[in-house]
Enzyme design. Structure first.
Site, PDB file in Angstrom:
ATOM      1  N   ASP A 180       0.340  -1.166   0.409  1.00 50.47           N
ATOM      2  CA  ASP A 180      -0.243   0.403   0.067  1.00 50.47           C
ATOM      3  C   ASP A 180       1.023   1.089  -0.348  1.00 50.47           C
ATOM      4  OD1 ASP A 180      -1.763   2.183   0.483  1.00 50.47           O
ATOM      5  OD2 ASP A 180      -3.060   0.627   2.387  1.00 50.47           O
TER       6      ASP A 180
ATOM      7  N   ARG B 137       0.332   4.385  -0.315  1.00 54.89           N
ATOM      8  CA  ARG B 137      -0.743   5.564  -0.550  1.00 54.89           C
ATOM      9  C   ARG B 137       0.002   6.252   1.090  1.00 54.89           C
ATOM     10  NH1 ARG B 137      -6.712   3.468   0.057  1.00 54.89           N
ATOM     11  NH2 ARG B 137      -5.757   1.793   0.734  1.00 54.89           N
TER      12      ARG B 137
END
Length: 208
Positions: A132, A134
Site C-alpha cells: 500500500d 498511499r
C-alpha cells in the site's frame, strides 16, 4: 510532529452529482494549490458540514468508480459515502491514488497475478511494489485548508485514521462503511481483513 506545508483552495465549483440508481445531490468541488504530492486531488463538500464533520478519504479507482467493476468494492463505497456524507454534512476527499498508489497499469498487472492465485497485497509485492503506497499528507493539507481539524472518518481502514492522527488531524471515531461483497471480490475483501485489519464484519472474510 512535523508542520504541514500550507495548501490553499484554488477554486470552488458547484457540481450536480447523479448516480446510476437515480440518487442525486449537489456538491461543492474544491481544488487546491500547494499539495505536497502535486496530484490533482479534489474535495467534495456535501451538505452542511458541522464542527466535527463526516469525512471519507476515497482513493481513485477507475475500474470500480467509473466502470462498475465487481472485483473490488470501491464503486459501491463511493456511492454510499456521497449519500452518507450529504445526509450528515461533511467532505469526501477524492484522492488520485489508483491501485493503492501504484497506478492503473500496475494495478491491472496485479490483477493478472491475482488470477494466478496471489492475493491483492502479495501481487503488489511480486511486482516489486509496496503493498500500500498511499500517503495521506495531501489529505491532511486539504482538510486544514478547508478549516477542518476534527472529524469522524468514514472508513474500514485503520491506517487512514492512524496517518491522519500522525499528521495532526483529530479523528474522533472511525465510522465503518457497508460491506459490498460480490462473487468476484470475496478474496480481495478477505485479504483486506487478514492483511491490513480492515473492519469488515463477515465470518467468511475473517476465518483463518
Amino acid at each position: 510532529m512535523p508542520e504541514l506545508p500550507a495548501a490553499t483552495p484554488r477554486a470552488r465549483v458547484r457540481v450536480p452529482l447523479r448516480f446510476h440508481d437515480g440518487y442525486g445531490v449537489d456538491a461543492d468541488v474544491v481544488t487546491f494549490h500547494g499539495l505536497t504530492d502535486g496530484q490533482e486531488h479534489v474535495a467534495l463538500v456535501l451538505g452542511t458540514p458541522s464542527a466535527n464533520p463526516l469525512v471519507r478519504l476515497h482513493s481513485e479507482c477507475l475500474t470500480g468508480d467509473v466502470f462498475g467493476s465487481a472485483r473490488c468494492d470501491c464503486g459501491p463505497q463511493l456511492r454510499e459515502a456521497v449519500e452518507e456524507i450529504a445526509t450528515r454534512g461533511g467532505v469526501l476527499l477524492y484522492l488520485r491514488q489508483e491501485g493503492r498508489g501504484i497506478g492503473l497499469y500496475n494495478k491491472l498487472d496485479a490483477y493478472a497475478l491475482q488470477d494466478e492465485g496471489l492475493d491483492t497485497y502479495a501481487a503488489n509485492t511480486a511486482l516489486g511494489l509496496p503493498e500500500d503506497a498511499r500517503d495521506y499528507t495531501s489529505a491532511a493539507q486539504m482538510l486544514t485548508a478547508l478549516g477542518i481539524s476534527s472529524l469522524d472518518l468514514l472508513s474500514n481502514n485503520p491506517d487512514k485514521a492512524e496517518q491522519l492522527r500522525s499528521l495532526g488531524v483529530d479523528v474522533q471515531r472511525r465510522v465503518p462503511t457497508g460491506v459490498f461483497k460480490t462473487a468476484h471480490n470475496v478474496r480481495y475483501l478477505r485479504a483486506k481483513v487478514l492483511q491490513t485489519q480492515h473492519t469488515l464484519p463477515l465470518p467468511e472474510l475473517s476465518a483463518g
